[in-house]
Design a protein around this motif. Structure first.
Motif, PDB file in Angstrom:
ATOM      1  N   VAL A  50      23.829 -13.986 -92.595  1.00  0.00           N
ATOM      2  CA  VAL A  50      24.694 -14.477 -91.300  1.00  0.00           C
ATOM      3  C   VAL A  50      25.276 -15.393 -91.208  1.00  0.00           C
ATOM      4  CG1 VAL A  50      24.833 -11.810 -90.297  1.00  0.00           C
ATOM      5  CG2 VAL A  50      23.866 -13.812 -89.171  1.00  0.00           C
ATOM      6  N   ASP A  51      24.456 -16.749 -91.460  1.00  0.00           N
ATOM      7  CA  ASP A  51      24.851 -18.040 -91.225  1.00  0.00           C
ATOM      8  C   ASP A  51      24.605 -18.888 -92.005  1.00  0.00           C
ATOM      9  OD1 ASP A  51      23.801 -20.575 -89.238  1.00  0.00           O
ATOM     10  OD2 ASP A  51      23.392 -20.965 -91.466  1.00  0.00           O
ATOM     11  N   PRO A  52      25.806 -19.045 -92.650  1.00  0.00           N
ATOM     12  CA  PRO A  52      26.600 -19.703 -93.661  1.00  0.00           C
ATOM     13  C   PRO A  52      24.867 -20.452 -94.171  1.00  0.00           C
ATOM     14  CG  PRO A  52      27.656 -20.789 -92.120  1.00  0.00           C
ATOM     15  CD  PRO A  52      26.883 -19.460 -91.190  1.00  0.00           C
ATOM     16  N   ASP A  53      24.554 -21.321 -93.948  1.00  0.00           N
ATOM     17  CA  ASP A  53      23.509 -22.241 -93.414  1.00  0.00           C
ATOM     18  C   ASP A  53      23.030 -21.500 -95.968  1.00  0.00           C
ATOM     19  OD1 ASP A  53      21.868 -24.510 -94.378  1.00  0.00           O
ATOM     20  OD2 ASP A  53      19.415 -23.179 -93.675  1.00  0.00           O
ATOM     21  N   PRO A  54      23.460 -22.505 -96.831  1.00  0.00           N
ATOM     22  CA  PRO A  54      23.138 -22.361 -98.335  1.00  0.00           C
ATOM     23  C   PRO A  54      21.955 -23.485 -98.660  1.00  0.00           C
ATOM     24  CG  PRO A  54      24.808 -23.733 -97.841  1.00  0.00           C
ATOM     25  CD  PRO A  54      24.301 -23.901 -97.063  1.00  0.00           C
ATOM     26  N   TYR A  55      20.839 -23.620 -97.393  1.00  0.00           N
ATOM     27  CA  TYR A  55      19.594 -25.508 -97.828  1.00  0.00           C
ATOM     28  C   TYR A  55      19.105 -24.018 -98.955  1.00  0.00           C
ATOM     29  CZ  TYR A  55      16.335 -28.265 -96.990  1.00  0.00           C
ATOM     30  OH  TYR A  55      15.023 -29.499 -97.237  1.00  0.00           O
ATOM     31  N   THR A  56      18.411 -22.595 -98.246  1.00  0.00           N
ATOM     32  CA  THR A  56      17.498 -22.718 -99.129  1.00  0.00           C
ATOM     33  C   THR A  56      17.635 -22.268-100.507  1.00  0.00           C
ATOM     34  OG1 THR A  56      17.922 -20.170 -98.428  1.00  0.00           O
ATOM     35  CG2 THR A  56      15.653 -21.585 -97.240  1.00  0.00           C
ATOM     36  N   ILE A  57      18.611 -22.131-100.970  1.00  0.00           N
ATOM     37  CA  ILE A  57      19.536 -21.845-102.752  1.00  0.00           C
ATOM     38  C   ILE A  57      19.970 -22.898-103.168  1.00  0.00           C
ATOM     39  CG2 ILE A  57      20.655 -20.489-104.231  1.00  0.00           C
ATOM     40  CD1 ILE A  57      21.084 -18.633-101.750  1.00  0.00           C
ATOM     41  N   TRP A  58      20.143 -24.213-102.549  1.00  0.00           N
ATOM     42  CA  TRP A  58      21.334 -25.059-103.415  1.00  0.00           C
ATOM     43  C   TRP A  58      20.630 -26.290-103.221  1.00  0.00           C
ATOM     44  CZ3 TRP A  58      24.152 -24.562-106.789  1.00  0.00           C
ATOM     45  CH2 TRP A  58      25.307 -22.915-106.816  1.00  0.00           C
ATOM     46  N   HIS A  59      19.452 -26.563-101.790  1.00  0.00           N
ATOM     47  CA  HIS A  59      18.689 -28.186-101.820  1.00  0.00           C
ATOM     48  C   HIS A  59      18.267 -28.045-103.029  1.00  0.00           C
ATOM     49  CE1 HIS A  59      16.689 -31.260-100.227  1.00  0.00           C
ATOM     50  NE2 HIS A  59      16.923 -31.749 -99.279  1.00  0.00           N
ATOM     51  N   SER A  60      18.243 -29.723-103.211  1.00  0.00           N
ATOM     52  CA  SER A  60      17.298 -29.949-104.651  1.00  0.00           C
ATOM     53  C   SER A  60      15.580 -29.168-104.970  1.00  0.00           C
ATOM     54  CB  SER A  60      16.839 -31.331-104.691  1.00  0.00           C
ATOM     55  OG  SER A  60      16.905 -31.821-103.590  1.00  0.00           O
ATOM     56  N   THR A  61      15.176 -29.536-103.328  1.00  0.00           N
ATOM     57  CA  THR A  61      13.631 -28.910-102.875  1.00  0.00           C
ATOM     58  C   THR A  61      13.683 -27.265-103.154  1.00  0.00           C
ATOM     59  OG1 THR A  61      13.700 -29.183-100.941  1.00  0.00           O
ATOM     60  CG2 THR A  61      13.325 -31.309-101.827  1.00  0.00           C
ATOM     61  N   ALA A  62      14.900 -26.954-103.177  1.00  0.00           N
ATOM     62  CA  ALA A  62      14.568 -25.169-102.418  1.00  0.00           C
ATOM     63  C   ALA A  62      13.852 -24.037-103.874  1.00  0.00           C
ATOM     64  CB  ALA A  62      15.811 -24.621-102.941  1.00  0.00           C
TER      65      ALA A  62
END
Length: 530
Positions: free
Chosen positions: A431-443
């Motif tokens: 529900v939170d739009p944070d896309p870090y875990t899919i899109w960050h270069s280190t994810a």
């Protein structure tokens, strides 16, 4: 073009507190669970259907997408936004009768940070004080996880972290069972196939390609479910209408091709809703040919996604151009290129990039051919038809696509091993739009291998910003970057169709984007009428 309805078809259902005969609810699944029934290690949504019934987290997300208490009866957020203190209910018990305490909560989240942790969720909690040093093996403790007393636990971050509260939905693991298993070996533990949580249902049996059986937790802290037995029933895609007609399943998500037949059944109510999910075709950006953004953009222009959504999906979907569904508050269309189908423009872009047809009519450049293998999980006719359309559209451009159909879990294994040129899958989002875990270069879930400095900066900034309007501006700029760079060709935002037997009572008639059986209502509070 068919108009898509993204609101729920209302049905009038009344909840009753009367006692009922033995109640068995059958939830149909067209894709078999893998069998990783561990809330911090699973990667496939089909396993999570079971996990959410067996485990409870500190909080849950309600139909309005708001965090609500569960194992934690309340929480406090510090004025500086750097800490959350959770106060647990006393007397919650795991399915083996042992009480759940703050030590179990600490074990669950400390395991995610452990140096030997093999899962993909470290990125959600790396902001906790001491997390990175602990992950690196420099310390043996995490100061940001503090057990205050038996029923109180405090999490502290190095800096404000907007998604932190909603991250605490993960089911709490029983430390008394797992603490002596080396974290690096947890993934292979038999516990994952025989899970013990504190949720409304107890695990009974998993038979591959058949079913998962759960039994009601008689001692569930929040009250025994009305349903006595919950069966997640494997159903072949082609057999879905028959199973519904014969009352062999009580609920199942159906594909658009089955909508006309299923909606005509007198015994079934249909729910149609826009979900927090999207589907895509991913490039392997580790390959030189796909490192050229012109190739990626040309392929997007050359793929008739409107035909895919309007004809193949019969209008049940919304053409996507960025990784933020319209159901999210962070969605933007401003400055987003729609990549409308234009094969002539696609050919021009490829020619300008130096790609020329060889004797076999396949485009080539500097000895590299545009001949690719496309991993396609089987089990969905719509996905297969999409892949065939993609193959034909790419052939028109001079790109040869070899379709590799395989079982879903096998496709996931290939993707995890980075053994792909292209693949297609989808994301169901938080529900939170944070896309870090899919899109960050280190994810860990950055399957394409997308590396972009400004994207990383924005993802990091979006996590730190607690003002929603400012976060929305950050994610709008980020969406425009992804829309230009196209690590994925975005297919569609999901418009989901759920088929529910009319004998099912107690359903929330306005469930929102999580769907009629996805929120707290789920199967715990419903019942079956005679």
């Amino acid at each position: 073009m068919k108009k898509v309805v993204v609101s729920v078809l209302l049905i009038t259902l009344a909840f009753s507190s009367l006692a009922f005969a033995e109640q068995t609810f059958r939830y149909g699944l067209t894709v078999n669970p893998r069998g990783m029934f561990n809330p911090i290690l699973y990667t496939e949504r089909y396993d999570n259907f079971i996990i959410t019934q067996v485990y409870d987290g500190l909080i849950y997300i309600d139909a309005q997408l708001q965090p609500q208490p569960r194992v934690a009866k309340s929480w406090e957020i510090s004025d500086d936004q750097l800490s959350i203190t959770f106060y647990l209910h006393e007397g919650i018990k795991f399915h083996d009768g042992v009480e759940l305490t703050a030590d179990d909560v600490a074990y669950t989240y400390k395991t995610i940070l452990h140096p030997e942790y093999t899962g993909v969720r470290f990125g959600n909690f790396k902001v906790l004080v001491g997390a990175e040093d602990y992950k690196a093996g420099k310390t043996t403790e995490v100061p940001g996880i503090e057990v205050v007393d038996k029923y109180t636990i405090k999490f502290t971050t190095n800096e404000p972290y907007a998604p932190l509260l909603v991250a605490f939905t993960y089911g709490i693991l029983p430390s008394h069972i797992l603490k002596d298993i080396p974290v690096g070996e947890l993934e292979k533990s038999s516990f994952n196939l025989n899970p013990i949580g504190s949720g409304p249902f107890k695990f009974v049996e998993f038979l591959t390609d058949q079913h998962v059986i759960l039994k009601a937790n008689e001692d569930y802290f929040f009250g025994k479910p009305n349903i006595d037995t919950l069966v997640f029933q494997k159903v072949a895609e082609d057999a879905v209408p028959i199973y519904l007609q014969q009352n062999r399943v009580d609920f199942i998500l159906i594909s658009p091709e089955h909508y006309p037949q299923v909606s005509a059944l007198d015994s079934v109510d249909i729910y149609v809703y826009e979900a927090l999910a999207y589907n895509y075709v991913a490039f392997n950006l580790r390959q030189p040919r796909f490192q050229d953004v012109q190739v990626r953009q040309a392929m997007a222009y050359g793929f008739d996604r409107a035909t895919y959504v309007d004809i193949i999906r019969e209008g049940f979907g919304i053409v996507a151009n960025a990784p933020m569904p319209q159901a999210s508050w962070a969605y933007t269309s401003e400055g987003i290129n729609p990549y409308e189908y234009n094969p002539e423009l696609a050919k021009k872009i490829l020619a300008e990039a130096g790609w020329k047809a060889g004797k076999d009519k396949i485009l080539q450049k500097d000895g590299d051919k545009l001949e690719v293998d496309f991993l396609v999980p089987d089990g969905s006719r719509l996905t297969e038809q999409m892949a065939l359309l993609f193959q034909q559209n790419m052939e028109d451009l001079g790109i040869k696509v070899n379709l590799l159909f395989m079982e879903f879990s096998a496709a996931v294994d290939r993707v995890d091993a980075r053994e792909f040129d292209l693949f297609t899958m989808g994301w169901s989002l938080s529900v939170d739009p944070d896309p870090y875990t899919i899109w960050h270069s280190t994810a860990a879930w950055n399957d394409p291998g997308f590396v972009h400095a400004r994207s990383d900066e924005l993802l990091e900034a979006g996590r730190k910003e607690t003002d929603q309007e400012k976060r929305k501006e950050i994610y709008a700029e980020w969406q425009r970057i992804i829309n230009y760079e196209l690590p994925y060709i975005f297919l569609h935002y999901d418009v989901t169709i759920g088929a529910l037997n009319k004998k099912v009572q107690g359903i929330d008639t306005n469930p929102g984007p999580l769907g009629p059986l996805q929120g707290d209502q789920l199967i715990r509070t419903l019942y079956l009428a005679d």
